[in-house]
Write an enzyme that holds these catalytic residues in place. Structure first.
Site, PDB file in Angstrom:
ATOM      1  N   TYR A  66     -20.467   0.567  -7.553  1.00 50.24           N
ATOM      2  CA  TYR A  66     -21.714   1.132  -7.036  1.00 50.24           C
ATOM      3  C   TYR A  66     -22.743   0.030  -6.827  1.00 50.24           C
ATOM      4  CZ  TYR A  66     -25.534   4.296  -6.142  1.00 50.24           C
ATOM      5  OH  TYR A  66     -26.566   4.959  -5.535  1.00 50.24           O
TER       6      TYR A  66
ATOM      7  N   PHE B 244     -34.459   0.683  23.730  1.00 45.32           N
ATOM      8  CA  PHE B 244     -33.171   1.297  23.411  1.00 45.32           C
ATOM      9  C   PHE B 244     -33.458   2.647  22.767  1.00 45.32           C
ATOM     10  CE2 PHE B 244     -29.420   2.412  21.051  1.00 45.32           C
ATOM     11  CZ  PHE B 244     -28.531   2.450  22.105  1.00 45.32           C
ATOM     12  N   THR B 245     -32.577   3.588  23.027  1.00 45.51           N
ATOM     13  CA  THR B 245     -32.827   4.998  22.676  1.00 45.51           C
ATOM     14  C   THR B 245     -33.214   5.197  21.215  1.00 45.51           C
ATOM     15  OG1 THR B 245     -30.445   5.227  22.386  1.00 45.51           O
ATOM     16  CG2 THR B 245     -31.353   5.882  24.519  1.00 45.51           C
TER      17      THR B 245
ATOM     18  N   ASP C 297     -33.652  -7.417  17.847  1.00 44.40           N
ATOM     19  CA  ASP C 297     -32.526  -6.481  17.814  1.00 44.40           C
ATOM     20  C   ASP C 297     -31.305  -7.343  18.099  1.00 44.40           C
ATOM     21  OD1 ASP C 297     -30.453  -4.765  18.276  1.00 44.40           O
ATOM     22  OD2 ASP C 297     -31.647  -3.288  19.361  1.00 44.40           O
TER      23      ASP C 297
ATOM     24  N   ARG D 210     -26.548   6.109  31.724  1.00 47.62           N
ATOM     25  CA  ARG D 210     -27.696   5.366  31.223  1.00 47.62           C
ATOM     26  C   ARG D 210     -28.769   5.432  32.291  1.00 47.62           C
ATOM     27  NH1 ARG D 210     -26.974   4.096  25.587  1.00 47.62           N
ATOM     28  NH2 ARG D 210     -27.622   6.224  25.858  1.00 47.62           N
TER      29      ARG D 210
ATOM     30  N   PHE E  53     -29.209  12.901  25.421  1.00 51.40           N
ATOM     31  CA  PHE E  53     -27.986  12.526  26.133  1.00 51.40           C
ATOM     32  C   PHE E  53     -26.734  12.743  25.301  1.00 51.40           C
ATOM     33  CE2 PHE E  53     -27.507   8.596  23.757  1.00 51.40           C
ATOM     34  CZ  PHE E  53     -28.817   8.362  23.328  1.00 51.40           C
TER      35      PHE E  53
HETATM   36  N1  F0G Z   1     -29.756  -1.498  19.455  1.00 51.27           N
HETATM   37  C1  F0G Z   1     -28.975  -1.594  20.536  1.00 51.27           C
HETATM   38  C2  F0G Z   1     -29.307  -2.600  21.584  1.00 51.27           C
HETATM   39  C3  F0G Z   1     -27.865  -0.754  20.666  1.00 51.27           C
HETATM   40  O1  F0G Z   1     -27.096  -0.871  21.743  1.00 51.27           O
HETATM   41  C4  F0G Z   1     -27.587   0.188  19.650  1.00 51.27           C
HETATM   42  C5  F0G Z   1     -26.457   1.099  19.768  1.00 51.27           C
HETATM   43  C6  F0G Z   1     -28.426   0.253  18.546  1.00 51.27           C
HETATM   44  C7  F0G Z   1     -29.503  -0.613  18.481  1.00 51.27           C
HETATM   45  C8  F0G Z   1     -28.221   1.242  17.449  1.00 51.27           C
HETATM   46  O2  F0G Z   1     -27.142   0.906  16.657  1.00 51.27           O
HETATM   47  O3  F0G Z   1     -25.491   2.744  17.041  1.00 51.27           O
HETATM   48  O4  F0G Z   1     -25.285   1.190  15.100  1.00 51.27           O
HETATM   49  O5  F0G Z   1     -27.073   2.892  15.164  1.00 51.27           O
HETATM   50  N2  F0G Z   1     -25.847   1.277  20.843  1.00 51.27           N
HETATM   51  C9  F0G Z   1     -24.695   2.125  21.051  1.00 51.27           C
HETATM   52  C10 F0G Z   1     -24.308   2.066  22.499  1.00 51.27           C
HETATM   53  C11 F0G Z   1     -24.822   3.510  20.536  1.00 51.27           C
HETATM   54  O6  F0G Z   1     -23.382   2.793  22.894  1.00 51.27           O
HETATM   55  O7  F0G Z   1     -24.889   1.273  23.251  1.00 51.27           O
HETATM   56  P1  F0G Z   1     -26.200   1.996  15.959  1.00 51.27           P
END
Ligand code: F0G
Length: 481
Positions: free
Chosen positions: A73, A125-126, A216, A383, A450
Site C-alpha cells: 500500500y 484539450f477536452t 502538458d 475532433r 463526445f
Molecule cells: N492531455 C492531452 C494532450 C491528451 O491528449 C489527453 C488524452 C489528456 C491530456 C488526458 O489524459 O486520457 O490519460 O486522462 N487524450 C486521449 C486522446 C484521451 O484520445 O487523445 P488521460
C-alpha cells in the site's frame, strides 16, 4: 551505397487476432452505437485508430517489470523507480502518480486555480479545459493563428502567440493568471509541435511576471523529435536531451503515461516547488490514492518507469512517427485533405473540406468517422464541434475552425499492411464522399459529450449511402488483382 528503408526496431512476440466484419454488420453496429465510434464494441472493429491512449503494445521488458510489481500500500519500490525515471528524463524532482492524465489535471487545477482566474493555453484539450473550468477558471486559446488553418505548413503550429498571451495578461492582470498551460505536442491542432524557441520565450515572459508554466507533457517525447528534426541547431542533440531541455523551462507537468510512455494506464503530476508538491501529495490521497501509488498498482508504476526509458530511444521514436508519416503522405498523394504538416500521433482528415455539403451544425466530422467505420471497419474519432462542446456561458455549440477526424496510431501495434488497408479505405470513402449524410443529436450528455453522445442521420436512415449494398466485400482484400 543504396539507402535502405527504415523498419521498426522490434519484432512481434505475441499476437491478438482481429476480425473483419461485413458491411451489413457494421451498419447495424454503428446504428446501435448512435453513430458515435466511442460506443462501438472493440471486437466489432477491424483496425482501431480511435486513440493512441492506453493502446500501446508493451515490450518484453515492461511485461517482465510487471512481474516485479511491489503491491505494498505504501512505499512500493516501483514508485521509487518511477520517481527516478521522471527525474532523469523529465527533470521534475517531485512526483505525484495519478491513475491517468486527467487525474493530474484535476489536482493541478484544484491546487492552482481560484474562481475568476484565467488560464491561457495553446489550443484546448477536452479534459484539461474542463478541469480548469470546474475549478472556476476561464480558458483562453493563445495559440498562433496558423494552428487553426489545416493547410498552413508552419513547422511549429503548436507555438504560443506571445502577443495574444500579453494582451490577455494586460487585460486581466498577471495575478489572475496562475499558470500557462503549454501542451507539447498540441493534440487538437493535429499533433503539432511547439518549438524550443517558443517554449523559452513563453517561460521568460511568464517568469518575469510571476506566472507559472505548466507543461502538458502527454506527447512531449514526440514534440522533442520534431524539435530535433525541424529546429535549427537541434539536429545533434538526442531526443532525451531535448525532452529534458523543454521541461527545464517549466515549473511542472501533467502527464498521461498512456501515450508517450507506452503503457495501458497511468499518469503523474511532476512539480519543482516542494511546497506545492506537499499540497498535491495531500490532495491525491482524497481523489486517487496514497501519494506513492496514486490509483495505480505497483506493476503499473513499474511498466511506466520502463516505458519512459524506451520512449526516448531514437530508433523507436523515428519508427513511431515514421509510421504516422507513411499513412499521411499516402493520403496526401491521393488528394485527401488532411491537416498539414502531418502530426506526431495521428493523421487528421479535414472533414469540413471533404464534406462541404454537410453544414457545421450537422457535424461533418462525426458523420465522416461513422461513415469510415461503415465503409471499412476502421475506427477513428471526431475532433471538431462535438468535441468542442458548448460555451460554458452562452450554452451555444462551439464551432472551432478545425472540423477533423483523427486517425490515431497506437504505438507498436499495427503493421505497414494495416496502414495500407487504412489508406485504401479512406481513399474509397473519399471517392464516395457525396454519399455521406450529416447527423443530429438524439442524446447529449452534460460533460465531455463526445464520449457518450448519440446521433441519427439527417434525412436518411444511413450515414453512408451505398448503391452496391454489401457488394463483393472480399474484393478489396484479395491477394492479387
Ligand atoms: N492531455 C492531452 C494532450 C491528451 O491528449 C489527453 C488524452 C489528456 C491530456 C488526458 O489524459 O486520457 O490519460 O486522462 N487524450 C486521449 C486522446 C484521451 O484520445 O487523445 P488521460
Amino acid at each position: 551505397m543504396r539507402q535502405r528503408s527504415w523498419a521498426e526496431p522490434w519484432k512481434i512476440k505475441v499476437v491478438e487476432p482481429i476480425r473483419m466484419t461485413t458491411r451489413a454488420e457494421r451498419e447495424r453496429h454503428i446504428r446501435d452505437a448512435g453513430f458515435n465510434t466511442f460506443l462501438i464494441k472493440s471486437e466489432d472493429v477491424y483496425i482501431d485508430l480511435l486513440t493512441d491512449s492506453g493502446t500501446s503494445a508493451m515490450s518484453d521488458r515492461q511485461w517482465a517489470g510487471m512481474m516485479m510489481g511491489d503491491e505494498a500500500y505504501a512505499g512500493s519500490r516501483n514508485y521509487y523507480n518511477l520517481e527516478k525515471a521522471v527525474r532523469q528524463y523529465y527533470g521534475y524532482e517531485e512526483l505525484i502518480p495519478t491513475h491517468q492524465g486527467r487525474g493530474a489535471e484535476h489536482l493541478l487545477s484544484k491546487l492552482m486555480i481560484k474562481p475568476g482566474d484565467h488560464v491561457p493555453g495553446n489550443m484546448y484539450f477536452t479534459t484539461t479545459r474542463l478541469h480548469q473550468e470546474l475549478a472556476g477558471a476561464t480558458f483562453h486559446d493563445v495559440i498562433i493563428d496558423e494552428a487553426h488553418d489545416p493547410a498552413s505548413t508552419h513547422p511549429f503550429k503548436g507555438d504560443i502567440d506571445l502577443k495574444k498571451l500579453d494582451a490577455l495578461v494586460q487585460e486581466v492582470g498577471a495575478d489572475r493568471v496562475p499558470y500557462v498551460c503549454l501542451a507539447v505536442t498540441v493534440n487538437l491542432a493535429g499533433g503539432q509541435p511547439v518549438s524550443m524557441a517558443n517554449i523559452k520565450a513563453v517561460s521568460e515572459y511568464c517568469h518575469a511576471r510571476g506566472i507559472k508554466v505548466m507543461l502538458d507533457a502527454t506527447r512531449a517525447v514526440e514534440n522533442a523529435w520534431f524539435v530535433q528534426q525541424r529546429e535549427q541547431g537541434m539536429r545533434d542533440r538526442t531526443v532525451a536531451e531535448i525532452l529534458k531541455m523543454m521541461c527545464d523551462y517549466t515549473d511542472g507537468a501533467t502527464m498521461s503515461g498512456k501515450k508517450d510512455s507506452l503503457v495501458n494506464i497511468g499518469g503523474w503530476l511532476g512539480l519543482r516547488d516542494p511546497k506545492l508538491a506537499a499540497l498535491a501529495q495531500n490532495l491525491v490521497v482524497v481523489y486517487e490514492g496514497l501519494h506513492t501509488y496514486g490509483g495505480l498498482a505497483g506493476r503499473d508504476l513499474e511498466a511506466m518507469a520502463i516505458g519512459i526509458g524506451e520512449s526516448v530511444e531514437e530508433e523507436y521514436i523515428r519508427s513511431r512517427i515514421g509510421q504516422v508519416y507513411y499513412l499521411g503522405e499516402a493520403l496526401m498523394e491521393a488528394g485527401v485533405p488532411i491537416v498539414q504538416p502531418i502530426g506526431g500521433h495521428a493523421v487528421f482528415l479535414d472533414a469540413a473540406a471533404m464534406l462541404p455539403h454537410i453544414p457545421r451544425d450537422q457535424f461533418p466530422a462525426q458523420a465522416l468517422a461513422a461513415a469510415l467505420y461503415v465503409e471499412s471497419g476502421v475506427r477513428a474519432m471526431e475532433r471538431g464541434a462535438v468535441s468542442a462542446g458548448r460555451d460554458a456561458k452562452t450554452g451555444e455549440n462551439r464551432y472551432p475552425k478545425l472540423e477533423l477526424v483523427r486517425l490515431t496510431i497506437p504505438r507498436r501495434v499495427y503493421t505497414q499492411a494495416h496502414m495500407d488497408v487504412v489508406i485504401e479505405s479512406v481513399v474509397a470513402l473519399f471517392e464516395d464522399r457525396d454519399k455521406v449524410h450529416g447527423l443530429t443529436f438524439t442524446y447529449e450528455p452534460e460533460y465531455l459529450r463526445f464520449f457518450q453522445a448519440k446521433f441519427e442521420p439527417v434525412g436518411s436512415k444511413r450515414v453512408l449511402d451505398s448503391a452496391a449494398e454489401a457488394a463483393d466485400e472480399d474484393r478489396r482484400f484479395a491477394l492479387s488483382e
